[in-house]
Design a protein around this motif. Sequence first.
Motif, PDB file in Angstrom:
ATOM      1  N   VAL A   1       0.823  -1.203   0.000  1.00 38.84           N
ATOM      2  CA  VAL A   1       0.000   0.000   0.000  1.00 38.84           C
ATOM      3  C   VAL A   1       0.864   1.262   0.000  1.00 38.84           C
ATOM      4  CG1 VAL A   1      -1.566   1.284   1.451  1.00 38.84           C
ATOM      5  CG2 VAL A   1      -1.999  -1.085   1.020  1.00 38.84           C
ATOM      6  N   VAL A   2       1.944   1.256   0.786  1.00 34.19           N
ATOM      7  CA  VAL A   2       2.818   2.434   0.820  1.00 34.19           C
ATOM      8  C   VAL A   2       3.530   2.593  -0.527  1.00 34.19           C
ATOM      9  CG1 VAL A   2       4.878   3.421   1.886  1.00 34.19           C
ATOM     10  CG2 VAL A   2       3.145   2.375   3.295  1.00 34.19           C
TER      11      VAL A   2
ATOM     12  N   ASN B   1       2.372   1.955  -3.229  1.00 38.43           N
ATOM     13  CA  ASN B   1       1.349   2.399  -4.169  1.00 38.43           C
ATOM     14  C   ASN B   1       0.986   3.860  -3.955  1.00 38.43           C
ATOM     15  OD1 ASN B   1      -0.401   1.975  -6.193  1.00 38.43           O
ATOM     16  ND2 ASN B   1      -1.988   0.966  -4.978  1.00 38.43           N
ATOM     17  N   ALA B   2       1.383   4.429  -2.803  1.00 36.45           N
ATOM     18  CA  ALA B   2       0.942   5.779  -2.439  1.00 36.45           C
ATOM     19  C   ALA B   2       1.790   6.830  -3.151  1.00 36.45           C
ATOM     20  CB  ALA B   2       1.046   5.963  -0.929  1.00 36.45           C
TER      21      ALA B   2
ATOM     22  N   ILE C   1       3.850  11.589   0.412  1.00 33.97           N
ATOM     23  CA  ILE C   1       3.463  11.196   1.777  1.00 33.97           C
ATOM     24  C   ILE C   1       4.296  10.041   2.305  1.00 33.97           C
ATOM     25  CG2 ILE C   1       1.089  12.000   1.471  1.00 33.97           C
ATOM     26  CD1 ILE C   1       0.368   8.963   1.392  1.00 33.97           C
TER      27      ILE C   1
END
Lengths: 387, 338
Positions: free
Chosen positions: B139-140, B142-143, B147
């Motif tokens: 998920v990170v 993909n961010a 951020i």
Amino acid sequence: MSDASLPRAMRQPFSLKFASNAFLLFWLLLAAFPLVWVLVMSFKSPVDAFSSSAADVLIGPRTVADGNGYSVIDIALGILVFWLSIKAATKWLSPMAAGDGFLQKVFSWAIISVGFAALFILGFFVVAPWVAAPLNALLGPLGTPVIGLTAQHYEAVWVENAFYENFRNSMIVTFGVVTVSLTVGTLAGYGLARSGSTFAFWILIIALIFRALPPSVLVAGYLPVFINSAEILRPFLGENAPTLYGQPLAVIAVLVSINQPFTIWMLRSFFQNIPVDLDESARVDGCTHFQAFRWVIMPVMWPGVITTGLFSFLLAYNDFLVTSLLLDASNQTMVPAIAGYFNRETTTTDQVEAIAAAVSITAPLFLLVMIFQRQIVSGLTAGAVKG
Amino acid sequence: MKFKTFAMFVGPSVFLMLLFIAFPLVAVLVNSFQVTQPVFTTQEVETCSAGFLQQTCTTEVKTIPVLDENGEIITTTKWVGFSSYANVLGGERFTRALSNFDFGAILAIDFWKALRFTLTFTLITLPCVLGLGLAIAIVVNNATRAIKGPVIFLSLLPFIITPVIGALSIRWLFYGDGIVTVWLEAWFNTDLSIAANGWAVEFLMMFYRVWHVAPFAFVIFYAGLQTVNQDTLESAIIDGASRWERLRYVVIPHLMPLIVFITLIHLMDAYRAFEEVIGFSSESLRITLQYLTYDYLQPDDAGNRQISSASASAMLTMVGVIVLLAAPLRRTWRDHRG
């Protein structure tokens, strides 16, 4: 990375993106919520801190009623002071403390944080109340307290319960552990990285087994010896043979040794990333092994040493088991000392004081992650890359 | 490098490890077969109290420790064989329970209770740590780039925090009228008392451990994701692999060495779980093997420490470490041999 630059098949549908970001948000909440909540609780009066309504814990009506309320103006002034002191610290102090080398950097960070703290305390506790008092009286509704915050538990912990003594003991133990284990560990790590012998391999394997040992197994071996050490050592040292139980120096030696397997594995993997050609060219120029190590390898090794030092610091600072068993009450470090608070948790005041002590212990770690985030990440991945 | 130079570099470290790790291990092994006790003697004591017409006197036989000329208690050390081990394992109670097939009675003995909990704890938290760590890493990854820094900062906090305090901060959310308990009570409309329920405490201890270790797995997986071969991924797309298939057949095989690494580290660390017991004050409900040794080492009310039992339980814990490390060590040995 904009969407247009990606091949079509790599683009993600909206639903996937949404789910991904929602999960990220969920994790961040999960990671931060317990810590943030404890931080909020530590500033409230006991009734508010353990209130069953979340809003009460956040706003703190009882704390306000006790005369520790702050109005919108107070908060605005507080934020202003905070912002101004950050500005001042970065604008005036950082250029003063600028430097290139690592030591200068540490020094400049120290100067900046001390300066920041001084400005902040001065602004927050002297200037802001002085300005706020007449403003609050003048502005009526804006001047009524809306949120309750109190530092009384911190005061109770640090001043009345003399937590600074535990803090000092923690600092002695961690400082000792970091310096000794880095000194001993860099030597060994370098030797192990540059020697391909079977003996070196066996040292590493045995160190790996030692790494898996629960510390309590070892402490079971130390305790009887440490308690009776005065009698055991008398034949060798005469009348002033020390009792090792309760000695910070003995605890430092124990923690250094327990952490040694981890330290040498990590430093070895950092040394292996430094090309052997570097030592060889130094040797051709007539250096001994030790000179090559000291004048050629160490200057490029600092990032690895800092990272390993951080992990040694964490291991020593966070330790509960060894320090609680081998130190007595008179020179206890911070983490075991906190156990004293929740063993006698008869009143909610004691519990909130335990919370304030917990936050006090966590604050330095928070700063540490802020400054050294990159080194911590590199340290975590150092061992893993090799598999 | 000549052996002499090598010895000079490695010497101090090896000396420390021998003195403070190898030597104590031998001492523990020896202590586990011995018991040190004060020497006792029996003495007749006549106590008289004033009574009507004549005194009432009672004669008692008291056991008192023998003192030497300095007034200190004399102790003897006896060789007791395996009796400390039998004591830790439960002795009579254990054999009786075993012959009755009464597993409840076995699990009431401290050692088996600790072993049961430690193993369940280790084996249940392992997949949770791997799964959560991998999910956060994906998920990170993909961010948006902006951020990532703050996200990594926040994610590191549970890992870096002092374990006892991390456990406490979760305990304060749940124990008594903790805020999360209040929410759960309102949601399910029941009355909960978490601190008194063994299974709830067990769940919280596991939850804490996953919360604490998942960031470590995340950072390592995240570093691994940066080195996934993009060409392989693109060929997989051309071959029509779905997202899930790409994850399953390209990314996870690439991360396999890291999964093994995290598994090994987690098994070692979860097996010596200790801080959870302190943080959640679960001494009476759930204990771990390392806590068992710690508990024997703590002085009791009379100030005595059960060194012998502690040594025996420490040696029994060691057996587990050896079982745990046997497979990876054999692999390392084979790799080294070539």
